[in-house]
Design an enzyme around this catalytic site. Structure first.
Site, PDB file in Angstrom:
ATOM      1  N   HIS A   1      41.618 -36.298  13.567  1.00  0.00           N
ATOM      2  CA  HIS A   1      41.479 -35.390  14.959  1.00  0.00           C
ATOM      3  C   HIS A   1      39.945 -34.846  14.710  1.00  0.00           C
ATOM      4  O   HIS A   1      39.296 -34.638  15.763  1.00  0.00           O
ATOM      5  CB  HIS A   1      42.448 -34.209  15.407  1.00  0.00           C
ATOM      6  CG  HIS A   1      43.650 -34.890  15.837  1.00  0.00           C
ATOM      7  ND1 HIS A   1      44.834 -35.952  15.301  1.00  0.00           N
ATOM      8  CD2 HIS A   1      43.925 -34.908  17.302  1.00  0.00           C
ATOM      9  CE1 HIS A   1      45.498 -36.035  16.254  1.00  0.00           C
ATOM     10  NE2 HIS A   1      45.132 -35.580  17.530  1.00  0.00           N
TER      11      HIS A   1
ATOM     12  N   LYS B   1      56.351 -33.000  15.435  1.00  0.00           N
ATOM     13  CA  LYS B   1      57.350 -32.211  15.410  1.00  0.00           C
ATOM     14  C   LYS B   1      57.152 -30.695  15.627  1.00  0.00           C
ATOM     15  O   LYS B   1      55.987 -30.557  15.108  1.00  0.00           O
ATOM     16  CB  LYS B   1      58.463 -32.455  14.184  1.00  0.00           C
ATOM     17  CG  LYS B   1      57.520 -32.153  12.750  1.00  0.00           C
ATOM     18  CD  LYS B   1      58.396 -32.014  11.764  1.00  0.00           C
ATOM     19  CE  LYS B   1      57.638 -31.807  10.347  1.00  0.00           C
ATOM     20  NZ  LYS B   1      57.432 -30.633   9.789  1.00  0.00           N
TER      21      LYS B   1
END
Lengths: 182, 280
Positions: free
Chosen positions: A36, A101
């Site tokens: 990222h 998650k």
């Protein structure tokens, strides 16, 4: 159980509600912390992202190495909040789904509502089971990042649960509301 | 004086690193089955079904239960009547990690420096906690630790006036704030007392205890129970989908402390609670 295919469209995304069990089929891309950071550097430099972002789903995962004859090793989700600083920018560019998650911050949830994107959770820890729904994996960028490289995964009936939908619902908040005792 | 070649340590670490990642403990499986039967939330019960199936696949196919095969945390209790021969003990441990993570197709998650962040490529160096103990045995415990749960751990240096309630409130609050992040149902390791660093190591050691076995100190066992009941009421549940099984166990260890201090460390462990031990 809802079955969806990639790339995701606005119509598909609109139909998904927090708490829905979903099976995803098609191609998804892996990316976590280091990848990222690289995405942001590409965008800052005016370059293309190494994957087609429109309608894409990014899976926050760093798989274990594949055993001979297997497409991938164990491949469960990593904790998502670490990508919160990067996700809104990708959502603005047309990314429609994220799989991970754990909780997202308000900026990510707002971006989901504003631009039409969904956050899914896969079962953290169930990495050997989840790997069974991944039929192919290929590194498409940043190979030097090892487990953090960007991979294109071909998935069939990849199981996950909608956490944040485009309507502003949050399954984690709903769950606590339903089961918390004073 | 017994002599022990450190190559035995390498062999042990290699096997333990693989087995701890492939086979989760019987105590953990028993806790999953208990959750499957008694969790009130249907989504929570479904999670336990997946975890039990995942454990079976991992064991049968000898693949990692979780892709995060952890930093290599090693506990060595070395008998003072053992003479370790054949080389450097630390290097022997690291060689075991190197071999186990390669042969077991385990993920290498160790970076050389917190800011430069280059992968060391073989999951070394291990984090090693050594104690010299009486006797002529060497106890080797391998406890691979995932980043997601470790990140949710906290430590507090409380004023002693906070007392029992202060400790309980702090632990419950750490679990509440961790929410769905650390892969609940979690195991909560608590180290109470000691010094700043000792409390944290105690919290980690507390995670090595068999699940469901209460603390040896009866006051500590009572506090564990009370924290466990409070956590049940948080409603977070398996994977944060809502329910009672936010934790599988609370395991607390204590030590003496300074008259000015009440240190409390909370080490959050994911549901896999991986650790394996051998005696050399």
């Amino acid at each position: 159980m809802k079955k969806i295919t990639t790339p995701l469209t606005d119509e598909t995304v609109k139909d998904l509600k927090a708490g829905d069990k979903v099976l995803i089929t098609g191609e998804i891309y892996t990316g976590r912390d280091a990848a990222h950071k690289c995405f942001m550097e590409e965008l800052d430099a005016g370059k293309e992202l190494p994957f087609p972002v429109k309608g894409a789903i990014i899976y926050y995962v760093g798989p274990s190495p594949a055993k001979p004859g297997k497409p991938i090793g164990s491949a469960g989700p990593t904790t998502s909040y670490r990508m919160d600083v990067y996700a809104p920018r990708l959502i603005e560019l047309g990314m429609k789904g994220m799989i991970g998650k754990g909780m997202r911050n308000q900026e990510v949830k707002d971006a989901c509502v504003k631009h039409g994107a969904v956050y899914f959770a896969a079962t953290g820890g169930a990495a050997a089971l989840i790997a069974r729904s991944i039929t192919a994996a290929e590194v498409v960028a940043y190979e030097d990042l090892g487990p953090e490289a960007v991979r294109r995964l071909t998935v069939e009936d990849f199981p996950c649960t909608v956490i944040n939908d485009v309507h502003g619902n949050d399954l984690y908040e709903q769950g606590v509301k339903e089961y918390a005792e004073a | 004086m017994r002599e022990l070649d450190v190559v035995e340590v390498t062999k042990a670490i290699k096997e333990l690193s693989m087995n701890s990642n492939f086979e989760i403990g019987e105590d953990v499986l028993a806790a999953f089955n208990d959750g499957l039967e008694n969790e009130v939330s249907p989504a929570g019960r479904a999670v336990f079904e997946e975890l039990i199936e995942n454990a079976k696949i991992a064991k049968d196919e000898r693949v990692p239960y979780c892709q995060d095969t952890g930093l290599a945390v090693v506990f060595l209790d070395i008998g003072q009547d053992v003479h370790l021969t054949g080389g450097d003990l630390t290097e022997a441990v690291n060689e075991g990690v190197r071999q186990g993570y390669e042969e077991g197709y385990l993920r290498k998650s160790s970076l050389d420096h917190p800011l430069r962040r280059k992968n060391t490529g073989d999951n070394t160096p291990a984090i090693i906690h050594t104690r010299i103990v009486p006797g002529e045995e060497v106890h080797v415990t391998f406890a691979p630790k995932g980043g997601g749960s470790e990140n949710m751990s906290r430590i507090a240096m409380m004023p002693p006036s906070k007392g029992r309630e202060g400790v309980i409130d702090f632990v419950v609050d750490v679990v509440r704030q961790a929410g769905s992040n650390p892969c609940p149902p979690i195991v909560v390791g608590v180290g109470m007392g000691g010094t700043f660093e000792y409390a944290a190591v105690m919290a980690k050691r507390a995670l090595l205890r068999e699940l469901g076995k209460p603390a040896a100190d009866s006051d500590n066992a009572e506090i564990e129970k009370e924290i466990f009941e409070r956590i049940k009421k948080l409603g977070i549940g398996p994977q944060g989908f809502g329910g009672r099984y936010t934790a599988l166990a609370v395991q607390l260890e204590s030590a003496n402390c300074h008259l000015a201090s009440l240190p409390v460390a909370v080490n959050i462990q994911c549901h896999a609670a991986r650790h394996k031990e051998v005696v050399l």
